[in-house]
Design a protein around this motif. Structure first.
Motif, PDB file in Angstrom:
ATOM      1  N   UNK A  97       0.813  -1.220   0.000  1.00 32.09           N
ATOM      2  CA  UNK A  97       0.000   0.000   0.000  1.00 32.09           C
ATOM      3  C   UNK A  97       0.842   1.264   0.000  1.00 32.09           C
ATOM      4  N   UNK A  98       2.130   1.138   0.229  1.00 33.46           N
ATOM      5  CA  UNK A  98       2.981   2.327   0.292  1.00 33.46           C
ATOM      6  C   UNK A  98       3.091   2.978  -1.081  1.00 33.46           C
ATOM      7  N   UNK A  99       3.006   4.311  -1.154  1.00 30.10           N
ATOM      8  CA  UNK A  99       3.210   4.969  -2.450  1.00 30.10           C
ATOM      9  C   UNK A  99       4.618   4.768  -2.992  1.00 30.10           C
ATOM     10  N   UNK A 100       5.555   4.381  -2.124  1.00 29.55           N
ATOM     11  CA  UNK A 100       6.936   4.184  -2.556  1.00 29.55           C
ATOM     12  C   UNK A 100       7.182   2.787  -3.112  1.00 29.55           C
ATOM     13  N   UNK A 101       6.270   1.856  -2.888  1.00 32.29           N
ATOM     14  CA  UNK A 101       6.433   0.519  -3.449  1.00 32.29           C
ATOM     15  C   UNK A 101       6.294   0.601  -4.958  1.00 32.29           C
TER      16      UNK A 101
END
Length: 405
Positions: A97-101
């Motif tokens: 769910x991380x925007x950085x993934x």
């Protein structure tokens, strides 16, 4: 941390010892072997490099073996607006769910990156398919950055540090936060907005792949895995031995919690059955889903797996992706000998003989609930029945016919 194999010689186990000859030590005397952090000047150097970079990226595989490292990486990635790729992950290293993934393909982030952090990883990319920019710099932090047991490790690194990644990244994060000012935060905000746009595009592509259920006898692995992901709770554990169908497992079965993904760390085909039992034993409150190819299932000694599951009350849910052989063998031959004799004859010594393979019946013979599906229309109800069996304490095996080899 994580699963281990333990063996003891039978001669030692069978030896008779007088009580006064046995040396005994308390648990406190068996201290763990643990890597530490890095020197303050090294943390400052990495922070400076990160803050000077225009396109920093992270590539990792097993940082998440230590669950406490996962939120540290997530926080550092957010603080720097940094993309994180998991390549052939053996653990969950960052929440999906991380925007950085940024997915699982280094080819999507390495070209154009000016700084890369290689964190707890053995193979950061396949050189045949990924070419870093000539002026890109790489910093490697790993429990074993020298790869002492490898005959060759040919990836460029400008700095290699042997350390615990969670501890080292916390030091780097503190150094970044101490240096951050408003212009820096504004630059990071622009990056994060771009990352969010890329994330939404990747999710649309994922959903599009899962929209096609396939056809009878060729069920879509992406569609199947999306259904499996929807049936799991966040704390449930996925043991992935799908091999060539791993992209479907990783992309469609969304994991967000540390410790909820176990992948192959090099032990060889067939490891996932025993690993799933161990995961269930360690986390009795979580369901354990084992996704395995038909070739890997052969190697897992399934009679032993389900006999143990029955005897010790370890209900696991196994999904066998049956394509009739070893797709990885075929693809390896084609990579090395494209257009060769095997390619021309379409004979790769990789097919499982016979049309009637009933893996679920092997498991049922030892107490498991077993089903096989070849029609997409039958899949949702079959998954529900298998999950119900697991929830009442019975192992379950679902054989799914996917596109044949």
């Amino acid at each position: 941390p994580g699963p281990v194999y333990l063996t003891l010689p039978r001669e030692t186990l069978a030896e008779t010892w007088a009580a006064d000859r046995v040396a005994s030590f308390s648990a406190a005397r068996y201290g763990p072997v643990a890597a530490g952090g890095i020197a303050p000047e090294q943390a400052a150097h990495i922070a400076d490099r990160l803050m000077a970079a225009e396109s920093p990226v992270v590539i990792t595989s097993y940082l998440g073996r230590k669950p406490a490292s996962v939120p540290v990486l997530e926080t550092l990635a957010l603080a720097c607006g940094m993309r994180v790729v998991e390549f052939m992950p053996t653990s969950l290293n960052i929440s999906r769910d991380s925007p950085c993934f940024a997915g699982f393909d280094p080819a999507k982030v390495v070209p154009g990156a000016d700084l890369g952090l290689l964190l707890d990883i053995d193979v950061p990319w396949l050189p045949k398919f990924v070419k870093p920019d000539a002026d890109a710099a790489f910093i490697h932090i790993d429990v074993d950055p020298l790869k002492q047991d490898f005959p060759m490790w040919g990836f460029p690194t400008d700095l290699r540090l042997q350390a615990d990644c969670g501890t080292a990244l916390a030091q780097v994060l503190a150094a970044v936060q101490a240096r951050a000012d408003d212009p820096w935060r504004a630059k990071v905000a622009v990056r994060l907005a771009a990352l969010q746009t890329a994330r939404l595009a990747r999710l649309r592509a994922r959903d599009a792949a899962a929209a096609d259920a396939g056809t009878p006898g060729a069920i879509s692995p992406a569609w199947l895995c999306a259904l499996l992901g929807a049936a799991l709770a966040p704390q449930d554990i996925v043991v992935n031995e799908a091999i060539r169908n791993s992209p479907a497992v990783l992309g469609q079965i969304m994991r967000t919690e540390p410790g909820t993904l176990i992948g192959c760390a090099g032990g060889g085909l067939g490891y996932s059955g025993g690993m799933a039992l161990g995961a269930r034993l360690a986390k009795p409150g979580a369901r354990v889903l084992q996704v395995v190819g038909d070739g890997g299932f052969h190697f897992s000694t399934p009679t032993s797996v389900y006999a143990v599951a029955q005897q010790y009350g370890l209900p696991i849910f196994t999904v066998v992706l049956d394509n009739g052989g070893w797709q990885a063998v075929k693809e390896a031959v084609l990579r090395v000998h494209p257009g060769g004799e095997a390619d021309q004859a379409q004979q790769f010594q990789a097919r499982l003989g016979g049309e009637h393979r009933h893996f679920e019946q092997v498991a049922a013979a030892f107490g498991a609930h077993g089903e096989a599906v070849a029609d997409p229309a039958e899949v949702p109800a079959a998954i529900a029945r298998c999950m119900a069996a697991v929830d009442r304490g019975q192992a379950a095996v679902l054989t799914v016919s996917v596109a044949p080899l």
